[in-house]
Design a protein around this motif. Structure first.
Motif, PDB file in Angstrom:
ATOM      1  N   SER A 228      29.593  12.926  43.595  1.00 27.10           N
ATOM      2  CA  SER A 228      28.919  11.847  44.098  1.00 27.10           C
ATOM      3  C   SER A 228      28.706  10.895  42.907  1.00 27.10           C
ATOM      4  O   SER A 228      28.284  11.357  41.790  1.00 27.10           O
ATOM      5  CB  SER A 228      27.484  12.637  44.289  1.00 27.10           C
ATOM      6  N   LEU A 231      25.733  11.011  40.457  1.00 34.45           N
ATOM      7  CA  LEU A 231      25.778  12.064  39.085  1.00 34.45           C
ATOM      8  C   LEU A 231      26.376  11.316  38.010  1.00 34.45           C
ATOM      9  O   LEU A 231      26.456  11.945  36.896  1.00 34.45           O
ATOM     10  CB  LEU A 231      26.556  13.414  39.335  1.00 34.45           C
TER      11      LEU A 231
ATOM     12  N   LEU B  87      13.820  14.244  43.061  1.00 31.24           N
ATOM     13  CA  LEU B  87      14.761  14.021  43.850  1.00 31.24           C
ATOM     14  C   LEU B  87      16.220  14.553  43.741  1.00 31.24           C
ATOM     15  O   LEU B  87      16.430  15.253  42.615  1.00 31.24           O
ATOM     16  CB  LEU B  87      15.016  12.402  44.054  1.00 31.24           C
ATOM     17  N   PRO B  89      19.786  14.450  42.601  1.00 30.63           N
ATOM     18  CA  PRO B  89      20.389  13.149  42.180  1.00 30.63           C
ATOM     19  C   PRO B  89      21.949  12.851  42.773  1.00 30.63           C
ATOM     20  O   PRO B  89      22.508  11.818  42.815  1.00 30.63           O
ATOM     21  CB  PRO B  89      20.938  13.659  40.847  1.00 30.63           C
ATOM     22  N   HIS B  90      22.409  13.976  43.579  1.00 28.23           N
ATOM     23  CA  HIS B  90      23.813  13.459  44.114  1.00 28.23           C
ATOM     24  C   HIS B  90      23.294  12.901  45.519  1.00 28.23           C
ATOM     25  O   HIS B  90      24.926  12.537  46.394  1.00 28.23           O
ATOM     26  CB  HIS B  90      24.374  14.895  44.279  1.00 28.23           C
ATOM     27  N   TYR B 132      21.331   5.539  44.338  1.00 28.67           N
ATOM     28  CA  TYR B 132      21.034   7.041  43.982  1.00 28.67           C
ATOM     29  C   TYR B 132      19.701   7.058  43.051  1.00 28.67           C
ATOM     30  O   TYR B 132      19.504   5.972  42.460  1.00 28.67           O
ATOM     31  CB  TYR B 132      22.281   7.636  43.172  1.00 28.67           C
ATOM     32  N   ALA B 134      19.071   7.945  40.071  1.00 32.65           N
ATOM     33  CA  ALA B 134      19.047   7.487  38.734  1.00 32.65           C
ATOM     34  C   ALA B 134      19.116   6.018  38.868  1.00 32.65           C
ATOM     35  O   ALA B 134      18.625   5.278  37.713  1.00 32.65           O
ATOM     36  CB  ALA B 134      20.786   8.177  38.203  1.00 32.65           C
TER      37      ALA B 134
END
Ligand SMILES: Nc1ncnc2c1ncn2[C@@H]1O[C@H](COP(=O)(O)OP(=O)(O)OP(=O)(O)O)[C@@H](O)[C@H]1O
Ligand SMILES: [Mg+2]
Lengths: 268, 379
Positions: A228, A231, B87, B89-90, B132, B134
Motif C-alpha cells: 500500500s 506505508l 488508523l 496506515p495501509h 492515507y 500518514a
C-alpha cells in the motif's frame, strides 16, 4: 595492453557463443537450461514460502517461538556446498532417477531461502504499529481478520524484502545443483570448465547474473503493486525495507563469484 | 445504557487499575471519565467492549451482560475512538472509515457512500478521502478516527482522549463540532479525558476517578463545581470553579437598558463617553469614543472591539463576561439573530447571580448525588 586485448577476445567469444543459435536449442541448450534453472528456483521458493510465511506470521502474531528465527539465522552459517554433498550422499542412494539429485538440491535451496523469509515475515508483523493492531481488535476483527487485513498488509514491505533476498540467493545458488549432476544454468558453467570451453562457462555465469537481475526487477515491480502506498513516505517500515534491499543486493553480489575465476581456482 | 456493577480490574502484576466501580452511563448522554494519569480511565473504558476483561463485577449494555456476548460482535456494535486515532496506515481514509460496515457485510457501494457522508459529517474535505493516514495532520486523523467509530451508526460510543493530540484552538473547535454532532445523533457516549475543562464542557455527567481506580464523585458538571465531594475532587476541579459554574446557569431576565448607537459610516450625534457602533441590521460591531474622532463619520478603524457579546438566552457567565470586558463597562446583549437588545452592568448581573439557586447538595450520597437520573424503565 595485452591483457586488455585478451579480455576483449574473451568477451567477444563469450558473446559469439551466446549468439550462436545452435547453443539455444536441444536438451542441453540455453533455453532448456534456463527453464530447468527456473524450475529448481521456483520449486524451492514455493516450498520455502509455504514453510516460512505461515511460521513467520504465527511467530509475529503470537510472539511465541521467537527463538526459531534466531536459530534459522544461525543455520545460515553452514556452508551450502558441504550441505549439498552431505544430502546427496545421504539421500541419493534411496531415491530413483532424477529425484536422487533434485531432492538434495531442493532441500539445500529451501534451507537457504527460509531464514530471510522467516526473518522478514516475523519482523514485518512484529513491526506493525501496536495502535493499528489494537484498533483492529477494537473495531471487532477476529484474530484471523486482524492477521489477514492489518498485520499482513502492514508487514508486506519487510516480507517482500525477505522474498527478494531469498529469491536472489536461490537463483544464484541453484547453479551448484549441476555439481551433483542436475541441469540448470550451472551445467553450462560446470561442463564448460570440465571440457575447457571457457566461453560456455562464462556464458553460464553471465546468464545466471542476468536472470538474477531480471528477477530482482520483477520482484521490485511486484512489491510496488502489492504494498500500500500508505506505508511509504519515509516512515519507519519503509526505511527499514530500503536497508534490507541493500543488504539483499550485497548478499547476492557476494554469491555471484561462483563464476569461472573462482571455479577454475578451485580446480587447479 | 451502560452499567458498571462493582467492577474491579487487577492486572497480573498486582496493579489494581479499577476498584469496585459502580456507575451508570445513561442512554443518549455523554458520560465523561476524568482523573489524573494512571487512575484507570482507559482500563474502565476498555472493559466496556472487553478489550480488557474485568477481574470482578459485571458490565451490562441495555441490561445485557457483556461478559456473555461474542467479543467481536460486541465490538462491532460499539464505536471505539482510540487515543491518537490508531488508523490503519495501509488503508485510505475512506477505507478506514468503512472498516466496520465491511466487517458487518455491507457491500462496497453502500460502504463507500456511507464513508463519504461521514467524511463530510466530521468536517473533512471530500478530497481527503483518497489520502492515507500518514498524509493527514493530527487533527484530521482524529476526525477520521471519530468518523470510523460512527460508520456503522452504533448506539454506543467509547472515546479515549479523542481530542488530545491537537492544539487548544483546534481542540476547542473539535469539541464544538462534537457537541453539535451529538445533538443530532444522541449516542450513548463514554468519553475519557484528563482535562477537567473538557470534561465540564462536554459531559452531561462527569465521573471523577482518583489514582487506584476509585470513583471519587459522579455528578452533572454544575453540581460537581458547586459541591465537590471531598478535597481531592475540589482540588482536581480547580480554581475559578465558582466563576466557571456560571456557564451552567441560564440567564434570568436581566434589567436591560437601551443603548444609544451610531451606524458605521455615520456621524455620532453626541460626543459623550462611549457610543455603541452597529451595522444596518443593528448587529453590534464595537465601541467608539466620539470626542476622539472629532465629529467626523465613524470608520472601521475607529472601532474598539474588546468587548464580548452575550446572548439574552445565554448563560450568566456570558452576561458577566460581556459586562466585564466592555470598555464602556456596559455589557452588550443580543437576541437570537445577533441584533442588539440592550446593555447590562456587572453589578446587575451579580445581583441576578445572587438570586439564582445553586444545585442542591445531596447529603445522603455525596459520591453519586447529582448524577444524571436514569429513567425507571431503563434501570
Ligand atoms: N496491561 C497492564 N498491566 C499492568 N498494569 C497496567 C496495565 N495497563 C494499565 N496498567 C496500570 O493500571 C493503571 C491504570 O491505567 P490506565 O491506562 O487505565 O490509566 P489512565 O487513567 O487511562 O491514564 P492516562 O491518563 O495516563 O491514560 C496504571 O497504574 C497502569 O500502570
Ligand atoms: Mg488512558
Amino acid at each position: 595492453m595485452a591483457r586488455g586485448g585478451g579480455g576483449a577476445v574473451v568477451i567477444g567469444s563469450l558473446f559469439s557463443w551466446i549468439a550462436d543459435p545452435a547453443h539455444w536449442s536441444g536438451s542441453d541448450g540455453i533455453l532448456n537450461r534456463l527453464l530447468e534453472h527456473l524450475w529448481y528456483s521456483v520449486l524451492a521458493m514455493v516450498l520455502a514460502l509455504v514453510i516460512a510465511l505461515p511460521l513467520g506470521l504465527y511467530i509475529g502474531h503470537t510472539g511465541r517461538l521467537r527463538w526459531l528465527v534466531t536459530a534459522t539465522n544461525a543455520a545460515r552459517a553452514v556452508p551450502t556446498l558441504g550441505l549439498l554433498f552431505a544430502f546427496a550422499l545421504w539421500l541419493g542412494p534411496s531415491l530413483r532417477g532424477d529425484l536422487a539429485f533434485l531432492v538434495p538440491a531442493t532441500i539445500v535451496l529451501v534451507l537457504l531461502a527460509v531464514p530471510p523469509l522467516l526473518a522478514g515475515t516475523y519482523a514485518g508483523v512484529e513491526a506493525v504499529d501496536p495502535a493499528a493492531r489494537d484498533a483492529a481488535r477494537g473495531v471487532g476483527m477476529t484474530g484471523w481478520q486482524v492477521l489477514r487485513q492489518v498485520e499482513l498488509p502492514c508487514a508486506l514491505p519487510l516480507v517482500m524484502s525477505g522474498v527478494r533476498t531469498a529469491a536472489l540467493q536461490v537463483v544464484a545458488t541453484a547453479t551448484i545443483a549441476a555439481l551433483i549432476g542436475l541441469g540448470g544454468l550451472g551445467r553450462l558453467l560446470v561442463d564448460g570448465i570440465a571440457f575447457g570451453d571457457y566461453p560456455q562457462a562464462a556464458a553460464g555465469a553471465l546468464l545466471v547474473a542476468v536472470l538474477a537481475v531480471l528477477l530482482e526487477g520483477l520482484l521490485a515491480l511486484l512489491q510496488r503493486r502489492l504494498v500500500s502506498p500508505g506505508l511509504g513516505g519515509g516512515r519507519g517500515a519503509v526505511g527499514g525495507s530500503r536497508n534490507d534491499d541493500d543488504a539483499a543486493a550485497a548478499e547476492a553480489n557476494a554469491r555471484m563469484p561462483v563464476g569461472p575465476g573462482g571455479m577454475a581456482g578451485g580446480n587447479s | 445504557m451502560i452499567r458498571f456493577d462493582g467492577v474491579t480490574k487487577q492486572f497480573p502484576d498486582g496493579t489494581v487499575a479499577v476498584d469496585d466501580l459502580s456507575l451508570t452511563a445513561p442512554t443518549g448522554k455523554i458520560t465523561v471519565l476524568v482523573g489524573p494519569s494512571g487512575c484507570g480511565k482507559t482500563t474502565s473504558l476498555r472493559m466496556v467492549n472487553r478489550m480488557i476483561e474485568p477481574t470482578r463485577g459485571s458490565i451490562s449494555l441495555d441490561g445485557q451482560d457483556t461478559g456473555r456476548m461474542d467479543q467481536a460482535e460486541l465490538r462491532r456494535g460499539i464505536g471505539y475512538v482510540i487515543q491518537h486515532a490508531g488508523l490503519f496506515p495501509h488503508r485510505t481514509v475512506l477505507d478506514n472509515i468503512g472498516t466496520v460496515p465491511r466487517l458487518l457485510g455491507w457491500d462496497r457501494t453502500k460502504t463507500r457512500d456511507r464513508s463519504r457522508e461521514l467524511l463530510e459529517r466530521v468536517g473533512l474535505d471530500p478530497h481527503l478521502g483518497d489520502r492515507y493516514p500518514a498524509q493527514l495532520s493530527g487533527g484530521q486523523q482524529q476526525r477520521v478516527g471519530v468518523a470510523r467509530a460512527l460508520a456503522a451508526d452504533p448506539p454506543v460510543m467509547l472515546m479515549d482522549e479523542p481530542f488530545s493530540a491537537v492544539d487548544p484552538i483546534v481542540r476547542d473547535q473539535l469539541q464544538d463540532e462534537f457537541l453539535r454532532l451529538q445533538d443530532e445523533l444522541g449516542k450513548t457516549i463514554v468519553f475519557v479525558t484528563h482535562d477537567i475543562d473538557e470534561a465540564i464542557k462536554l459531559g452531561d455527567q462527569v465521573a471523577v476517578l482518583r489514582v487506584g481506580g476509585v470513583l471519587a464523585q459522579v455528578a452533572e458538571p454544575s453540581y460537581l463545581l458547586a459541591h465537590p465531594a471531598d478535597d481531592f475532587v475540589a482540588d482536581f476541579v480547580g480554581r475559578d470553579r465558582g466563576y466557571r459554574a456560571l456557564q451552567f446557569q441560564a440567564t434570568p431576565r436581566l434589567p436591560l437598558r437601551s443603548e444609544r448607537t451610531v451606524v458605521l459610516g455615520e456621524r455620532p450625534d453626541s460626543d459623550a463617553g462611549w457610543l455603541l457602533v452597529v451595522d444596518d441590521d443593528r448587529h453590534p460591531l464595537g465601541w467608539v469614543e466620539p470626542r476622539r474622532i472629532g465629529g467626523r463619520a465613524v470608520e472601521d478603524a475607529d472601532l474598539h472591539r474588546g468587548g464580548t457579546v452575550a446572548r439574552a438566552d445565554g448563560t450568566l457567565r456570558g452576561a458577566l463576561d460581556a459586562a466585564l470586558s466592555s470598555p464602556a463597562r456596559r455589557g452588550v446583549v443580543v437576541d437570537d439573530s445577533g441584533a442588539l437588545v440592550g446593555t447590562v452592568l456587572a453589578h446587575e448581573v451579580l445581583s441576578a447571580i445572587e438570586d439564582t439557586d445553586r444545585p442542591e447538595r445531596d447529603e445522603d450520597d455525596p459520591v453519586h448525588g447529582g448524577a444524571v437520573a436514569v429513567a425507571a424503565d431503563e434501570a
